[in-house]
Design a protein around this motif. Structure first.
Motif, PDB file in Angstrom:
ATOM      1  N   THR B  86      38.652  11.709  62.973  1.00  0.00           N
ATOM      2  CA  THR B  86      38.996  13.360  63.279  1.00  0.00           C
ATOM      3  C   THR B  86      40.392  13.477  63.293  1.00  0.00           C
ATOM      4  O   THR B  86      41.169  12.803  63.996  1.00  0.00           O
ATOM      5  CB  THR B  86      38.523  13.505  64.674  1.00  0.00           C
ATOM      6  OG1 THR B  86      37.010  13.358  64.747  1.00  0.00           O
ATOM      7  CG2 THR B  86      38.933  14.968  65.132  1.00  0.00           C
ATOM      8  N   SER B  87      40.992  14.533  62.362  1.00  0.00           N
ATOM      9  CA  SER B  87      42.281  14.431  62.238  1.00  0.00           C
ATOM     10  C   SER B  87      42.425  15.466  61.059  1.00  0.00           C
ATOM     11  O   SER B  87      41.579  16.352  60.672  1.00  0.00           O
ATOM     12  CB  SER B  87      42.741  13.073  61.255  1.00  0.00           C
ATOM     13  OG  SER B  87      44.187  13.336  61.090  1.00  0.00           O
ATOM     14  N   VAL B  88      43.647  15.775  60.800  1.00  0.00           N
ATOM     15  CA  VAL B  88      44.090  16.933  59.718  1.00  0.00           C
ATOM     16  C   VAL B  88      44.616  16.092  58.556  1.00  0.00           C
ATOM     17  O   VAL B  88      45.421  15.406  58.762  1.00  0.00           O
ATOM     18  CB  VAL B  88      44.942  17.952  60.275  1.00  0.00           C
ATOM     19  CG1 VAL B  88      45.566  18.952  59.115  1.00  0.00           C
ATOM     20  CG2 VAL B  88      44.684  18.804  61.520  1.00  0.00           C
ATOM     21  N   TYR B  89      43.977  16.507  57.510  1.00  0.00           N
ATOM     22  CA  TYR B  89      44.275  15.451  56.259  1.00  0.00           C
ATOM     23  C   TYR B  89      45.012  16.491  55.274  1.00  0.00           C
ATOM     24  O   TYR B  89      44.703  17.704  54.822  1.00  0.00           O
ATOM     25  CB  TYR B  89      42.996  14.968  55.470  1.00  0.00           C
ATOM     26  CG  TYR B  89      42.278  14.065  56.273  1.00  0.00           C
ATOM     27  CD1 TYR B  89      41.449  14.341  57.381  1.00  0.00           C
ATOM     28  CD2 TYR B  89      42.520  12.644  56.240  1.00  0.00           C
ATOM     29  CE1 TYR B  89      40.628  13.493  58.166  1.00  0.00           C
ATOM     30  CE2 TYR B  89      41.821  11.795  57.115  1.00  0.00           C
ATOM     31  CZ  TYR B  89      41.105  12.191  57.905  1.00  0.00           C
ATOM     32  OH  TYR B  89      40.265  11.161  58.667  1.00  0.00           O
ATOM     33  N   PHE B  90      46.354  15.790  54.759  1.00  0.00           N
ATOM     34  CA  PHE B  90      46.996  16.533  53.850  1.00  0.00           C
ATOM     35  C   PHE B  90      46.854  15.829  52.533  1.00  0.00           C
ATOM     36  O   PHE B  90      47.260  14.792  52.633  1.00  0.00           O
ATOM     37  CB  PHE B  90      48.381  16.854  54.287  1.00  0.00           C
ATOM     38  CG  PHE B  90      48.474  17.962  55.569  1.00  0.00           C
ATOM     39  CD1 PHE B  90      48.406  17.147  56.851  1.00  0.00           C
ATOM     40  CD2 PHE B  90      48.521  19.196  55.183  1.00  0.00           C
ATOM     41  CE1 PHE B  90      48.503  18.091  57.998  1.00  0.00           C
ATOM     42  CE2 PHE B  90      48.542  20.043  56.043  1.00  0.00           C
ATOM     43  CZ  PHE B  90      48.659  19.633  57.710  1.00  0.00           C
ATOM     44  N   CYS B  91      46.973  16.410  51.445  1.00  0.00           N
ATOM     45  CA  CYS B  91      47.265  16.248  50.214  1.00  0.00           C
ATOM     46  C   CYS B  91      48.588  16.540  49.693  1.00  0.00           C
ATOM     47  O   CYS B  91      49.148  17.526  50.142  1.00  0.00           O
ATOM     48  CB  CYS B  91      46.364  16.854  49.200  1.00  0.00           C
ATOM     49  SG  CYS B  91      46.562  16.167  47.496  1.00  0.00           S
ATOM     50  N   SER B 110      47.694  22.789  52.289  1.00  0.00           N
ATOM     51  CA  SER B 110      47.312  23.395  53.749  1.00  0.00           C
ATOM     52  C   SER B 110      46.676  22.759  54.747  1.00  0.00           C
ATOM     53  O   SER B 110      46.525  23.047  55.874  1.00  0.00           O
ATOM     54  CB  SER B 110      47.095  24.865  53.506  1.00  0.00           C
ATOM     55  OG  SER B 110      47.878  25.661  52.619  1.00  0.00           O
ATOM     56  N   GLY B 111      46.150  21.694  54.030  1.00  0.00           N
ATOM     57  CA  GLY B 111      45.302  20.760  54.894  1.00  0.00           C
ATOM     58  C   GLY B 111      43.822  21.057  55.095  1.00  0.00           C
ATOM     59  O   GLY B 111      43.322  21.801  54.823  1.00  0.00           O
ATOM     60  N   THR B 112      43.279  19.901  55.290  1.00  0.00           N
ATOM     61  CA  THR B 112      41.509  20.015  55.665  1.00  0.00           C
ATOM     62  C   THR B 112      41.761  19.702  57.449  1.00  0.00           C
ATOM     63  O   THR B 112      41.972  18.301  57.734  1.00  0.00           O
ATOM     64  CB  THR B 112      40.815  19.063  54.837  1.00  0.00           C
ATOM     65  OG1 THR B 112      40.835  19.750  53.756  1.00  0.00           O
ATOM     66  CG2 THR B 112      39.351  19.059  55.361  1.00  0.00           C
ATOM     67  N   ARG B 113      41.082  20.308  58.148  1.00  0.00           N
ATOM     68  CA  ARG B 113      40.896  19.923  59.445  1.00  0.00           C
ATOM     69  C   ARG B 113      39.392  19.353  59.708  1.00  0.00           C
ATOM     70  O   ARG B 113      38.462  19.992  59.460  1.00  0.00           O
ATOM     71  CB  ARG B 113      40.879  20.923  60.676  1.00  0.00           C
ATOM     72  CG  ARG B 113      40.787  20.675  61.818  1.00  0.00           C
ATOM     73  CD  ARG B 113      41.194  21.882  62.947  1.00  0.00           C
ATOM     74  NE  ARG B 113      42.550  22.135  62.757  1.00  0.00           N
ATOM     75  CZ  ARG B 113      43.608  21.603  63.431  1.00  0.00           C
ATOM     76  NH1 ARG B 113      43.131  20.625  64.444  1.00  0.00           N
ATOM     77  NH2 ARG B 113      44.855  21.909  63.504  1.00  0.00           N
ATOM     78  N   LEU B 114      39.287  18.021  60.052  1.00  0.00           N
ATOM     79  CA  LEU B 114      37.952  17.177  59.702  1.00  0.00           C
ATOM     80  C   LEU B 114      37.706  16.947  61.340  1.00  0.00           C
ATOM     81  O   LEU B 114      38.561  16.229  62.047  1.00  0.00           O
ATOM     82  CB  LEU B 114      38.006  16.363  58.997  1.00  0.00           C
ATOM     83  CG  LEU B 114      36.828  15.231  58.985  1.00  0.00           C
ATOM     84  CD1 LEU B 114      35.721  15.949  58.312  1.00  0.00           C
ATOM     85  CD2 LEU B 114      37.055  13.976  58.118  1.00  0.00           C
TER      86      LEU B 114
END
Lengths: 109, 117
Positions: B86-91, B110-114
């Motif tokens: 569980t985290s925020v993933y940035f490319c 802008s990130g993906t909140r998983l």
């Protein structure tokens, strides 16, 4: 493992005050970059410093790279509420970035 | 500015399920990166790519895999999601700085909140 220690973690100040954020490492980096991040968004590049001893200014923000290219500082003069955000330093090595843990800055009006 | 898009922006998934996050760039930048951001840790590198089918591990790669079959797309897969992911993933992509020909800047999505439940 390359490590960057950033301090302070939190900073809450009044509008008009000055502040400095520090970024230190025992490793040498090819460049040191500073980013600002707003909630819900990705980090945005503010500046890149490359040469040891380099100083760069961006309006009220002054960035300095240490002579040995292991540390950097960000100084904000006369902080404004619009400066509120998360500030991240990042060292570049081998086409990768390693980040400090960040400084949450809150500027109260 | 380099166009970089992440999808989805938000996702909730169950423990043990595979999850794939997508990063798309509109320019032909060679290097692409996946980071995760957690409180107190800044951003930590998961994997990166230096060309089509050329990838390498970052500092927190366990439990993750990546693929890059086209220059513009970089996929991050959680093989069997766990609550610790569980985290925020940035490319991100790296690109030459216009005013500093000897250095590179990084542009982040802008990130993906998983959330893994």
């Amino acid at each position: 493992t390359q490590l960057l220690e950033q301090s302070p973690q939190f900073l809450s100040i009044q509008e008009g005050e000055n502040l400095t954020v520090y970024c230190n490492s025992s490793s040498v980096f090819s460049s040191l970059q500073w980013y600002r991040q707003e909630p819900g968004e990705g980090p945005v590049l503010l500046v890149t410093v490359v040469t040891g001893g380099e100083v760069k200014k961006l309006k009220r923000l002054t960035f300095q790279f240490g002579d040995a290219r292991k540390d950097s500082s960000l100084h904000i003069t006369a902080a404004q509420p619009g400066d509120t955000g998360l500030y991240l330093c990042a060292g570049e090595y081998g086409n990768k970035l390693v980040f400090g843990a960040g400084t949450i800055l809150r500027v109260k009006s | 500015d380099a166009g970089i898009t992440q999808s989805p922006r938000h996702k909730v998934t169950e423990t043990g399920t595979p999850v794939t996050l997508r990063c798309h760039q509109t320019e032909n930048h060679r290097y692409m990166y996946w980071y995760r951001q957690d409180p107190g840790h800044g951003l930590r590198l998961i994997h990166y790519s230096y060309g089509v089918k050329d990838t390498d591990k970052g500092e927190v790669s366990d439990g993750y895999s990546v693929s890059r079959s086209k220059t513009e797309d970089f996929l991050l897969t959680l093989e069997s999601a766990t609550s610790s992911q569980t985290s925020v993933y940035f490319c991100a992509i790296s690109h030459p700085l216009l005013d500093r020909g000897d250095s590179y800047g990084y542009t982040f999505g802008s990130g993906t909140r998983l959330t893994v439940v």
